[in-house]
Design a protein around this motif. Sequence first.
Motif, PDB file in Angstrom:
ATOM      1  N   VAL A 124      39.990  65.028 -52.363  1.00 36.67           N
ATOM      2  CA  VAL A 124      40.829  64.253 -51.439  1.00 36.67           C
ATOM      3  C   VAL A 124      40.235  64.192 -50.047  1.00 36.67           C
ATOM      4  O   VAL A 124      40.605  63.339 -49.244  1.00 36.67           O
ATOM      5  CB  VAL A 124      42.261  64.814 -51.373  1.00 36.67           C
ATOM      6  CG1 VAL A 124      42.967  64.657 -52.705  1.00 36.67           C
ATOM      7  CG2 VAL A 124      42.268  66.270 -50.933  1.00 36.67           C
ATOM      8  N   GLY A 125      39.313  65.110 -49.726  1.00 35.24           N
ATOM      9  CA  GLY A 125      38.672  65.067 -48.420  1.00 35.24           C
ATOM     10  C   GLY A 125      39.288  65.972 -47.380  1.00 35.24           C
ATOM     11  O   GLY A 125      39.505  65.540 -46.235  1.00 35.24           O
ATOM     12  N   VAL A 126      39.568  67.216 -47.738  1.00 34.21           N
ATOM     13  CA  VAL A 126      40.026  68.212 -46.759  1.00 34.21           C
ATOM     14  C   VAL A 126      38.790  68.904 -46.188  1.00 34.21           C
ATOM     15  O   VAL A 126      38.122  69.670 -46.880  1.00 34.21           O
ATOM     16  CB  VAL A 126      40.970  69.248 -47.407  1.00 34.21           C
ATOM     17  CG1 VAL A 126      41.352  70.328 -46.398  1.00 34.21           C
ATOM     18  CG2 VAL A 126      42.221  68.556 -47.947  1.00 34.21           C
ATOM     19  N   PHE A 127      38.466  68.603 -44.942  1.00 34.30           N
ATOM     20  CA  PHE A 127      37.280  69.148 -44.285  1.00 34.30           C
ATOM     21  C   PHE A 127      37.680  69.985 -43.071  1.00 34.30           C
ATOM     22  O   PHE A 127      38.748  69.780 -42.500  1.00 34.30           O
ATOM     23  CB  PHE A 127      36.358  68.018 -43.821  1.00 34.30           C
ATOM     24  CG  PHE A 127      35.634  67.306 -44.919  1.00 34.30           C
ATOM     25  CD1 PHE A 127      34.404  67.777 -45.368  1.00 34.30           C
ATOM     26  CD2 PHE A 127      36.170  66.166 -45.510  1.00 34.30           C
ATOM     27  CE1 PHE A 127      33.722  67.120 -46.384  1.00 34.30           C
ATOM     28  CE2 PHE A 127      35.500  65.509 -46.522  1.00 34.30           C
ATOM     29  CZ  PHE A 127      34.266  65.986 -46.961  1.00 34.30           C
ATOM     30  N   PRO A 128      36.810  70.910 -42.645  1.00 35.76           N
ATOM     31  CA  PRO A 128      37.072  71.648 -41.406  1.00 35.76           C
ATOM     32  C   PRO A 128      37.175  70.663 -40.240  1.00 35.76           C
ATOM     33  O   PRO A 128      36.488  69.636 -40.224  1.00 35.76           O
ATOM     34  CB  PRO A 128      35.845  72.557 -41.267  1.00 35.76           C
ATOM     35  CG  PRO A 128      35.300  72.687 -42.652  1.00 35.76           C
ATOM     36  CD  PRO A 128      35.581  71.371 -43.317  1.00 35.76           C
ATOM     37  N   PRO A 129      38.015  70.944 -39.259  1.00 39.73           N
ATOM     38  CA  PRO A 129      38.192  70.032 -38.129  1.00 39.73           C
ATOM     39  C   PRO A 129      36.869  69.702 -37.439  1.00 39.73           C
ATOM     40  O   PRO A 129      36.051  70.581 -37.174  1.00 39.73           O
ATOM     41  CB  PRO A 129      39.116  70.829 -37.187  1.00 39.73           C
ATOM     42  CG  PRO A 129      39.847  71.769 -38.087  1.00 39.73           C
ATOM     43  CD  PRO A 129      38.870  72.146 -39.157  1.00 39.73           C
ATOM     44  N   GLY A 130      36.652  68.429 -37.184  1.00 37.63           N
ATOM     45  CA  GLY A 130      35.493  67.995 -36.425  1.00 37.63           C
ATOM     46  C   GLY A 130      34.193  67.909 -37.182  1.00 37.63           C
ATOM     47  O   GLY A 130      33.154  67.596 -36.587  1.00 37.63           O
ATOM     48  N   THR A 131      34.200  68.161 -38.481  1.00 36.88           N
ATOM     49  CA  THR A 131      32.934  68.184 -39.236  1.00 36.88           C
ATOM     50  C   THR A 131      32.678  66.920 -40.043  1.00 36.88           C
ATOM     51  O   THR A 131      31.529  66.598 -40.339  1.00 36.88           O
ATOM     52  CB  THR A 131      32.906  69.379 -40.210  1.00 36.88           C
ATOM     53  OG1 THR A 131      33.945  69.216 -41.200  1.00 36.88           O
ATOM     54  CG2 THR A 131      33.106  70.691 -39.476  1.00 36.88           C
ATOM     55  N   GLU A 132      33.735  66.217 -40.412  1.00 40.56           N
ATOM     56  CA  GLU A 132      33.601  65.126 -41.385  1.00 40.56           C
ATOM     57  C   GLU A 132      32.766  63.962 -40.851  1.00 40.56           C
ATOM     58  O   GLU A 132      31.830  63.496 -41.511  1.00 40.56           O
ATOM     59  CB  GLU A 132      34.990  64.638 -41.786  1.00 40.56           C
ATOM     60  CG  GLU A 132      35.007  63.730 -42.981  1.00 40.56           C
ATOM     61  CD  GLU A 132      36.428  63.480 -43.483  1.00 40.56           C
ATOM     62  OE1 GLU A 132      36.565  62.691 -44.427  1.00 40.56           O
ATOM     63  OE2 GLU A 132      37.383  64.062 -42.919  1.00 40.56           O
TER      64      GLU A 132
END
Length: 266
Positions: free
Chosen positions: A92-100
């Motif tokens: 679904v695209g859960v990434f660490p903040p600011g990294t995507e």
Amino acid sequence: TRPYDDRDGVPVEQRGYQNARAAVDWAKANLMGSGLTGGNATTSSSSSSSERLSSLVIGGCSAGSIGTQVWAAALLQEFEYDMAAVVADSYVGVFPPGTEGPLIASFGFCSTPLLLDEELQAVCAAGDITLQDMVHDAMGRYPSVLFSHVNSKFDVVQREYYAGVAATSLERPLYISKAAYTDAMNVLLKGYSERHANYVSFVVTASQHCYTPYSLMYTADTTGPKGNASSSSTSSSGSAATTLVDWLQHLPVPPGASAESECDGE
């Protein structure tokens, strides 16, 4: 994708877009130009013409799920079909903040023709784009196409990738808990469903990563990967749980028909 050096220091250049582009061109030449309408990416009966598919399903799991989502708009533009669906399995695209955004830009994605919107191209070049931006754009462009996610509430592999990206980017937290992942997933899925009538999801109470390539597609329901091992499998509401294979067989939905999201509990 970006170049890197192998263990011996020899430069390696991956060409992900070009390889995928070649596969799409092959499919168009063989499935459409020849009048054939069978194959892994399509289901069909008769078509109105040799170049029009009666049914088109775009799907993939894990990294293939990401590919499904970023290629969806381009593929829906290139193929002609009576009805279509997009099924993104287990990413679904859960990434660490600011990294995507920076990660996507670093892979060279911004220079590919897959971003059909000029504003998104600029956002990508600035390192601020997200997977959700691209999916929202695709759903808005193709309101008659049903978009969907199949996902586990606690997907262990997606949580491991989260940790890998966080460690590489030195972004804390380096770990995402089951509860935090589920909360972040729900925010993303809710964002899709609230903005687009052509979106549904099938969420399983499990840590399983990927369903559609495995026999679990036939046994999973919202209560777990082997939810229908017993004929009495029920959801938390007490109603009979819908199996994934039964849910998928209704996609794509014909004009005038609809599909519903499925989830056990919250």
